[in-house]
Structures are given as C-alpha cells and as structure tokens.
Design a protein around this motif. Sequence first.
Motif, PDB file in Angstrom:
ATOM      1  N   ILE A 130       0.830  -1.204   0.000  1.00  0.00           N
ATOM      2  CA  ILE A 130       0.000   0.000   0.000  1.00  0.00           C
ATOM      3  C   ILE A 130       0.862   1.250   0.000  1.00  0.00           C
ATOM      4  CG2 ILE A 130      -1.684   1.321   1.333  1.00  0.00           C
ATOM      5  CD1 ILE A 130      -2.752  -1.437   2.327  1.00  0.00           C
ATOM      6  N   GLU A 186      -4.474  -5.318   6.824  1.00  0.00           N
ATOM      7  CA  GLU A 186      -4.873  -4.432   5.741  1.00  0.00           C
ATOM      8  C   GLU A 186      -4.880  -5.221   4.434  1.00  0.00           C
ATOM      9  OE1 GLU A 186      -3.996   0.203   6.238  1.00  0.00           O
ATOM     10  OE2 GLU A 186      -2.169  -0.995   6.083  1.00  0.00           O
ATOM     11  N   LEU A 209      -5.391  -5.022   0.136  1.00  0.00           N
ATOM     12  CA  LEU A 209      -5.334  -4.208  -1.073  1.00  0.00           C
ATOM     13  C   LEU A 209      -6.268  -4.813  -2.119  1.00  0.00           C
ATOM     14  CD1 LEU A 209      -3.602  -1.879  -2.449  1.00  0.00           C
ATOM     15  CD2 LEU A 209      -2.147  -3.704  -3.305  1.00  0.00           C
ATOM     16  N   VAL A 213      -8.024   0.410  -0.319  1.00  0.00           N
ATOM     17  CA  VAL A 213      -7.478  -0.253   0.869  1.00  0.00           C
ATOM     18  C   VAL A 213      -8.608  -0.505   1.862  1.00  0.00           C
ATOM     19  CG1 VAL A 213      -5.859  -0.074   2.788  1.00  0.00           C
ATOM     20  CG2 VAL A 213      -5.274   0.921   0.560  1.00  0.00           C
ATOM     21  N   ALA A 261      -1.575  -6.744   2.453  1.00  0.00           N
ATOM     22  CA  ALA A 261      -0.617  -5.657   2.232  1.00  0.00           C
ATOM     23  C   ALA A 261       0.823  -6.095   2.435  1.00  0.00           C
ATOM     24  CB  ALA A 261      -0.931  -4.486   3.159  1.00  0.00           C
TER      25      ALA A 261
END
Length: 311
Positions: free
Chosen positions: A99, A177, A179, A117, A147
Amino acid sequence: MNKRVAVIRGGRSKERDISLKTGKAVYEALETEGVDVIALDPEEENFYQQLTTEEIDVAFIALHGRYGEDGTIQGLFEMMDIPYTGSGVLASSLAMDKIISKKLFQQEGVLTPEFKVISRNNWDQQAEKLLTELKIELDLPVVVKPALEGSSLGLSIIKKRENLATAVDTAFEYDNEVLVEKYIAGKEITIGILGNQDLSVLPIIEIKPKTGAYDFEAKYTKGMTEFVIPAQLEEEIYNQAQKIANKAYRVLKCSGMARADLIVSKEGKPYVLEVNTIPGMTETSLLPQAAQAAGIDFPELVLEILEYAVK
C-alpha cells in the motif's frame, strides 16, 4: 572474497521453506567459490550469540517475507554494524508494504493499477458498505491481496461480485490491511535490477502461468509456468518497462538487488505491481535467470551482490 560470510536463512515467516531453499543455494555457491561461509537461522535459540561470536564480516540475507524482508533483520545488522546484502531498513519496509509503495509510485509518477485499501476494523464494522463502494469504484475483475505478504500468499483474482467478500476474508488471514487492485489484462513481466548508485537493469522475463494466474501454486510447482527471456515485447515498450522498473527501484531507495513485477497492458503501458527486495535466489529463480541471460552465472551473481553489500 576474503571475508567471513553468514547466510541468513529460514526465519519465522510463512515463506520459511522457500527461504531455506534460497539459503541452501547461496551457501553452496559461496562454498564452491572458496568463501568462508556459515549458515544461520534466526529461529535458532543461539542466533544472536552466533552473530556476536562468529566474527562475521558480511551477512547474506536469504530471508523472505516478514522479519527478513521488511526491515526487521536489517535493523538488527545496522545496530551490530554488520554489512548486509540488499536494501536498507527504510527501503525494505517501504517495498514490503504494497500500500505504501503504491502510494509512493503514484506520487512520483510511476504507473501502477488503481486500488482501494480495506482495514480489518472497518471490514468488521461495515463490510456490506465497503463491498458496495468497491463494486462502484473498481470495475471487475480485481486482484485482492494482503498488504504485507510475499509469494502471492492470500492473493485472489476476482471476476464475479459474489466472490469478492470471500477473497477479502482470505486476505485478512495474512494481514490487517487488504489491497483491492484493478486487474490489468496483459503480459506479466519481471525485471531484475542490480546495484547501489550505478544500476544494471537485467533482461526482462515474461511470465506465462498455465492457469492464467501467477499465484503461489504457479510460482512453486514445477511445470506450472513458462518463462520467456527476453520478453516478447516491442523494443519501445521493452525499453520503457526497464526505465519504469529502474525508477520504481530508486523511488523506494533500494540497493544491492531487487526484482520489479509489472503488467504490460494490451495498450502497451507498463504498470508496476510491486518491488521485491529479496527475490528468490535458487539457480532457477527469476533474478538468477535474468542474470544468466545477461552473462552472469549464479556464483558470480552471489559474489556481485555481496560486493554491493561491502561497498
């Protein structure tokens, strides 16, 4: 090379087995060249003690994934004043985080696919709302991936809207996280780069997975992927792809070695997907294949990477 080299391999990431293969190949290449070499694993209880007692001159980092490719082990070697191969703490951390690296590419004019995201907290609280937004803002198909993982772990290519939620949940198994990236149809290529200041951009390899997706299985199952070197691209596009890979390397402040993964769209535009600061280093891995095409055999490549570390 008249130095004592420690090959650092194994580690605790999900890519441990791959790291052990890389470390074994590097160790054997150095041994063949008459280098004083030892192999160390951060998962061994006496790892730190070995670093302090073995009188190491330089470390060859053969760790993939977390703790080895994200700046963690690099920080340890900085504190211990031990030269090491590959990128430094900052570049390693930036490149590992897909990211952050994509945001930097956008800021510096390096073409990269559009993306969104999703954080785990937001997903847990408002998954349906986020799914609706994704479907509006990014046309299918999309690529969903964590991520901070390598080797395509947790990656999915989604062509049907009803499969999107499952893909996001799968990616969250690897990181907090996720993507979600616009899928670019075209030729998948990879470009190896060597050097600190004066860079050598290696011949481009075209990646042709038989399943259509270069996922974990396609990467590590023999016969699942065909590699074409040099890539079958028009000269202008070929040169442009090498230039954009060079720029991505410099934007992230990489050093020593790296491998940039790109997609060349059907319109001939090279998009940078990510940069790997510690690519696979067996004799059949992509960076060594590219080096071989440039006239650099595997032991010579390993020694060259070590020289960049010493410099």
